[in-house]
Scaffold this active site. Structure first.
Site, PDB file in Angstrom:
ATOM      1  N   ASP A  50      -4.931  -3.459  12.696  1.00  0.00           N
ATOM      2  CA  ASP A  50      -4.552  -2.090  13.008  1.00  0.00           C
ATOM      3  C   ASP A  50      -5.663  -1.158  12.531  1.00  0.00           C
ATOM      4  O   ASP A  50      -6.339  -1.434  11.534  1.00  0.00           O
ATOM      5  CB  ASP A  50      -3.252  -1.724  12.293  1.00  0.00           C
ATOM      6  CG  ASP A  50      -2.087  -2.600  12.722  1.00  0.00           C
ATOM      7  OD1 ASP A  50      -1.949  -2.839  13.939  1.00  0.00           O
ATOM      8  OD2 ASP A  50      -1.327  -3.062  11.850  1.00  0.00           O
TER       9      ASP A  50
ATOM     10  N   ASP B 266      -5.073  -4.234  18.199  1.00  0.00           N
ATOM     11  CA  ASP B 266      -3.689  -4.211  17.761  1.00  0.00           C
ATOM     12  C   ASP B 266      -3.242  -2.749  17.714  1.00  0.00           C
ATOM     13  O   ASP B 266      -3.594  -1.975  18.592  1.00  0.00           O
ATOM     14  CB  ASP B 266      -3.550  -4.928  16.412  1.00  0.00           C
ATOM     15  CG  ASP B 266      -2.120  -5.397  16.145  1.00  0.00           C
ATOM     16  OD1 ASP B 266      -1.245  -5.200  16.999  1.00  0.00           O
ATOM     17  OD2 ASP B 266      -1.880  -5.961  15.068  1.00  0.00           O
TER      18      ASP B 266
ATOM     19  N   ASP C 144       0.297   1.712  12.135  1.00  0.00           N
ATOM     20  CA  ASP C 144       1.552   1.013  11.897  1.00  0.00           C
ATOM     21  C   ASP C 144       2.063   1.374  10.504  1.00  0.00           C
ATOM     22  O   ASP C 144       1.291   1.434   9.532  1.00  0.00           O
ATOM     23  CB  ASP C 144       1.373  -0.504  12.004  1.00  0.00           C
ATOM     24  CG  ASP C 144       1.329  -0.983  13.455  1.00  0.00           C
ATOM     25  OD1 ASP C 144       1.393  -0.130  14.364  1.00  0.00           O
ATOM     26  OD2 ASP C 144       1.226  -2.195  13.679  1.00  0.00           O
TER      27      ASP C 144
ATOM     28  N   ARG D  73       4.871   2.502  22.603  1.00  0.00           N
ATOM     29  CA  ARG D  73       4.994   2.610  21.150  1.00  0.00           C
ATOM     30  C   ARG D  73       4.509   3.945  20.607  1.00  0.00           C
ATOM     31  O   ARG D  73       3.488   4.024  19.935  1.00  0.00           O
ATOM     32  CB  ARG D  73       4.248   1.471  20.445  1.00  0.00           C
ATOM     33  CG  ARG D  73       4.781   0.082  20.744  1.00  0.00           C
ATOM     34  CD  ARG D  73       4.095  -0.956  19.868  1.00  0.00           C
ATOM     35  NE  ARG D  73       4.505  -2.304  20.231  1.00  0.00           N
ATOM     36  CZ  ARG D  73       4.054  -3.407  19.635  1.00  0.00           C
ATOM     37  NH1 ARG D  73       3.178  -3.312  18.651  1.00  0.00           N
ATOM     38  NH2 ARG D  73       4.465  -4.600  20.019  1.00  0.00           N
TER      39      ARG D  73
END
Length: 441
Positions: A221, A260, A264, A319
């Site tokens: 990430d 990715d 997050d 997302r």
């Protein structure tokens, strides 16, 4: 303000104060004088009631840093050294220019004997099949050599951020390429005014058993908040930069995925505010809570309290965020869907999402029913949102067009930690011109 400038192992000091966006040399002396100067964005703290990050003790980052713990860095080695210096004492790290964590390229991480063509030959579906993963492959196999190469990259590009730290870009063109910021197991971190080009996984793993056709899975990430509390991410720009998915090749008939998430927030993290950021040109943008498993739930229930406001999601795929467990407040964000748009809000296990006063710009032919995506049965509040300039009941339109995934209205809580709430119709004009790196003044 006193800063420490790294030149290899040597350091020099100078006195600067940022007035607006311009660095001015002043005759200030003493730490107190530096700390008292509120014109310096590096000393700014998250305001009262500004989202979940302001809850309790609030988020002050390194605002209380003394002169010995303020650094200006221009290289990846200097940045990691500054992070490590002084432990968890309050510190400010000023990033000048663009710092490349992979300046020597992917080949620098490959172990002797690793050969991608050999990897493709060994694990091609027509010979390996799609019913067995690669976890049992020995160290001297193509997969074993890939794992070892991936370990080298992992150690090189991850940067662990200590507690009580502010990381801030200097001016309009500061940031990182290929880095993965790890805010892990700490409290009280501020990250502002930085452009992040997503790290490129040099060695994605092929998983034949992932979906019916297999898939390439990547790590890294851009920034991950993992088991941490009181974090403020503000006025940053996240982008895939020169390596968008649209330019990625396909192998075994599947996209060679090297990215990715951009941000997050996982593993029991709590009290996070993300404000005035730009998330651009990416697929898996922002995830809050990373697993439905009961073992993860033990640490996530009652946590993952996150506020997202005044962020721009540009060329969005999905997302933004996908939510599990958390009480998440999303207001005054602008969602601009890309051609491959899947959804904006992912409603996951035990999530309590409030999505209000947001603006959505959808391409012609894309229905607002796609904005909400039901992964599991959890209630959601979605009021006063505008789609292409028109007030739209997101839950009603979703349930009418996708009756097989009916959503329940009412998240069960009412956000109170908000500053000014702008009308949804005004959000595109406000956010598009003020969000992102280089605009904190």
């Amino acid at each position: 303000m006193h800063t420490r400038r790294w030149h290899g192992h040597a350091m020099t000091k100078r006195v600067v104060v940022l007035a607006g966006c311009t660095a001015l040399v002043l005759s200030l002396t003493g730490t107190a004088a530096a700390q008292a100067d509120s014109r310096d964005p590096a000393r700014q703290t998250l305001g009262a009631k500004d989202g979940w990050g302001s809850y309790g003790t609030g988020t002050t980052g390194g605002a209380a840093a003394d002169a010995e713990h303020v650094y200006t860095v221009t290289t990846w080695a200097q940045f990691k050294a500054a992070l490590a210096a002084g432990g968890s004492a309050p510190k400010i790290i000023k990033v000048k220019g663009t710092i490349d964590a992979v300046s020597e390229g992917c080949d620098a991480f490959a172990v002797p004997g690793y050969d991608f063509d050999a990897y493709l030959k060994k694990y091609a579906p027509e010979t390996w099949g799609l019913d067995k993963d690669l976890s049992g492959e020995p160290a001297d196999s193509p997969e074993g050599l890939r794992r070892a190469s991936a370990d080298n990259q992992d150690q090189a590009i991850k940067a662990n951020v200590p507690a009580n730290t502010t990381i801030i870009g200097v001016g309009k063109n500061a940031g990182f390429k290929g880095a993965s910021l790890q805010i892990k197991g700490v409290d009280n971190v501020i990250v502002r005014n930085l452009t992040f080009e997503s790290p490129l996984d040099c060695f994605p793993q092929w998983d034949p058993t992932d979906t019916s056709t297999g898939a390439w899975n990547s790590e890294y990430d851009t920034a991950v908040v993992y088991g941490s509390t009181h974090v403020w991410m503000d006025h940053n720009t996240f982008t895939d930069g020169s390596h968008p998915d649209s330019k990625a090749p396909t192998y075994f008939g599947t996209l060679y995925q090297q990215h990715d998430g951009q941000l997050d927030i996982v593993r029991g993290s709590n009290y996070v505010t993300a404000s005035w950021n730009v998330f651009a040109d990416h697929d898996k943008t922002l995830m809050i809570g990373n697993s439905d498993s009961e073992s993860t739930a033990v640490g996530d229930r009652g946590k993952l309290k996150v506020t997202l406001h005044h962020n721009l999601f540009r060329n969005l795929v999905e997302r933004a965020p996908r939510v599990r467990f958390g009480q998440v407040d999303t207001y005054n964000n602008h969602y601009v869907a890309g051609q491959d748009y899947v959804y904006s809000f992912g409603i996951g296990k035990e999530s309590q999402l409030v999505a209000e006063h947001n603006a959505f710009t959808l391409p012609s032919g894309v229905s607002p029913a796609k904005i909400l995506k039901k992964w599991m049965d959890s209630p959601v509040t979605a009021a006063n949102n505008h789609v292409n300039g028109k007030l739209t009941d997101l839950i009603a339109v979703h349930n009418a067009e996708i009756p097989g995934e009916t959503l329940r209205s009412g998240a069960g809580w009412t956000p109170t930690l908000r500053t000014k709430v702008d009308p949804a119709k005004a959000v595109p004009g406000i956010v598009d011109h003020r969000a992102g790196a280089g605009r904190i003044c």
